[in-house]
Enzyme design. Structure first.
Site, PDB file in Angstrom:
ATOM      1  CD  GLU A  24       5.692  -3.454   8.173  1.00 43.11           C
ATOM      2  OE1 GLU A  24       6.909  -3.282   8.371  1.00 43.11           O
ATOM      3  OE2 GLU A  24       4.934  -2.549   7.769  1.00 43.11           O
ATOM      4  CE  LYS A  85      13.228   0.930   6.707  1.00 43.47           C
ATOM      5  NZ  LYS A  85      13.079   2.398   6.685  1.00 43.47           N
ATOM      6  CB  VAL A 105       5.891  -2.968   2.846  1.00 47.20           C
ATOM      7  CG1 VAL A 105       4.970  -3.375   1.702  1.00 47.20           C
ATOM      8  CG2 VAL A 105       5.082  -2.394   4.012  1.00 47.20           C
ATOM      9  CG  ASP A 137      13.803   8.541   0.638  1.00 46.01           C
ATOM     10  OD1 ASP A 137      13.431   7.403   0.314  1.00 46.01           O
ATOM     11  OD2 ASP A 137      13.999   8.878   1.816  1.00 46.01           O
ATOM     12  CB  SER A 139       9.571   3.273  -0.203  1.00 44.66           C
ATOM     13  OG  SER A 139       9.610   1.982   0.370  1.00 44.66           O
ATOM     14  CB  ALA A 140      12.669  -0.899  -2.109  1.00 39.36           C
ATOM     15  CG  ASP A 141       7.725  -0.556   1.098  1.00 34.95           C
ATOM     16  OD1 ASP A 141       8.653  -1.371   1.236  1.00 34.95           O
ATOM     17  OD2 ASP A 141       7.204   0.066   2.049  1.00 34.95           O
ATOM     18  CE  LYS A 158       2.506   7.267  10.069  1.00 34.42           C
ATOM     19  NZ  LYS A 158       3.310   6.079  10.364  1.00 34.42           N
TER      20      LYS A 158
END
Ligand code: PSU
Ligand code: MN
Length: 307
Positions: A24, A85, A105, A137, A139-141, A158
């Site tokens: 990435e 991004k 990602v 919130d 992530s779309a990951d 993390k």
């Protein structure tokens, strides 16, 4: 169509059925400061090559989706300021406008699948943020892992994220979360966490077989491999936890939201640890690149060349 372009070595590797590892670019533009971002990106590519695979760093440059960057392109991206991004939602609009952007990602998985690259190495994935019950919130990951058949090697998530909630969402979405060589879910800075990993595999060959078994089952999503950070680079939780709490509180105070949250936290952690977070991040990314290369090699051995 010039919307997507492959570097010469990536084209050759694809035609020969040689092992490839997707990489990435958001980690370069938003995850690490200059000039460590460039030196790390180069070391990651060198690690993949040394392990006998071909690196394919992915980014959108002037409207074209690049799979594999030249040395000059990589350097220009690492130096560029205010690069967009790009996650799943942003990729097509950036290309339509002729823009330049770094892939997360999620967006890197989309490009890897299009190119026919099965394996992808990164540092940390996006996940469910702390306080997601208020901010929503997530992530779309995570959703990408549920729908795009790429094996993603990371070092766990993390602790800026809510790890139990991240694992719950991955379970709901049917994403296999596979710890490499241990029972505990690795937590990025630390080799272990109090959370057991849902699944465990001990060899690159077994991970490759699981990837191919998903193909045989016609399952749409990918696999998440969580590879523990090398012991020499670990940061003890008692050191990092108060810093994460401080950075998260600052993000809330400053009303940082949406895609700015992860880069803000990474930047604050870098400052508040005096650069130690970056040293650890570099060590684990290189470790993941080596494992991803071994997995890609095992997948390539079991798959006929396309051309
Ligand atoms: N986590 C890290 N380092 C990173 C990222 C996440 O430890 O560089 C980047 C990756 O590109 C990941 C993205 O896909 O942040 C997730 O952003 P968001 O939470 O906005 O989906
Ligand atoms: Mn987010």
């Amino acid at each position: 169509m010039t919307d997507i372009t492959f570097s010469p070595e990536v084209s050759t590797a694809l035609a020969e059925g040689a092992p490839l590892v997707a990489l990435e670019s958001t980690i370069i533009t938003h995850g690490m400061p200059w000039p460590d971002n460039l030196s790390t990106a180069r070391k990651v590519e060198a690690t993949v090559r040394k392990a006998g695979a071909i690196p394919a760093t992915i980014a959108v440059l002037n409207g074209t989706l690049h799979v594999g960057l030249s040395e000059t392109e990589l350097e220009a991206l690492a130096k560029a300021k205010d690069v967009a991004k790009l996650s799943r939602a942003d990729l097509a609009v950036c290309m339509a406008r002729g823009g330049t952007g770094a892939t997360t990602v999620a967006a890197t998985m989309i490009a890897a699948r299009l190119a026919g690259i099965a394996t992808f190495a990164t540092g940390g994935i996006g996940g469910v943020h702390r306080g997601a019950e208020h901010s929503f919130d997530i992530s779309a990951d995570l959703h990408e892992l549920a729908q795009t058949p790429v094996t993603v090697v990371c070092a766990g998530a993390k602790a800026i994220l809510d790890l139990p909630k991240t694992l719950e969402v991955l379970e709901t979405l049917g994403v296999p979360v596979i710890a490499y060589g241990q029972d505990s879910f690795p937590a990025f800075w630390s080799r272990t966490s109090p959370l057991p990993a849902p699944l465990r595999l001990d060899t690159p060959a077994a991970i490759a077989q699981a990837h191919l078994a998903r193909t045989a089952l016609a399952l749409p999503g990918g696999q998440l491999v969580a590879n523990p950070i090398p012991a020499t680079a670990e940061i003890p939780p008692e050191e990092i936890d108060p810093i994460i709490a401080q950075a998260t509180a600052e993000a809330a105070e400053k009303n940082i939201t949406g895609k700015a949250v992860t880069p803000f936290l990474l930047d604050r952690l870098f400052d508040l640890t005096g650069g130690r977070s970056l040293t650890a991040n570099i060590a684990l990314v290189l470790n993941n690149a080596a494992l991803a290369s071994a997995i890609a090699t095992e997948i390539a051995k079991r798959q006929p060349a396309r051309a």
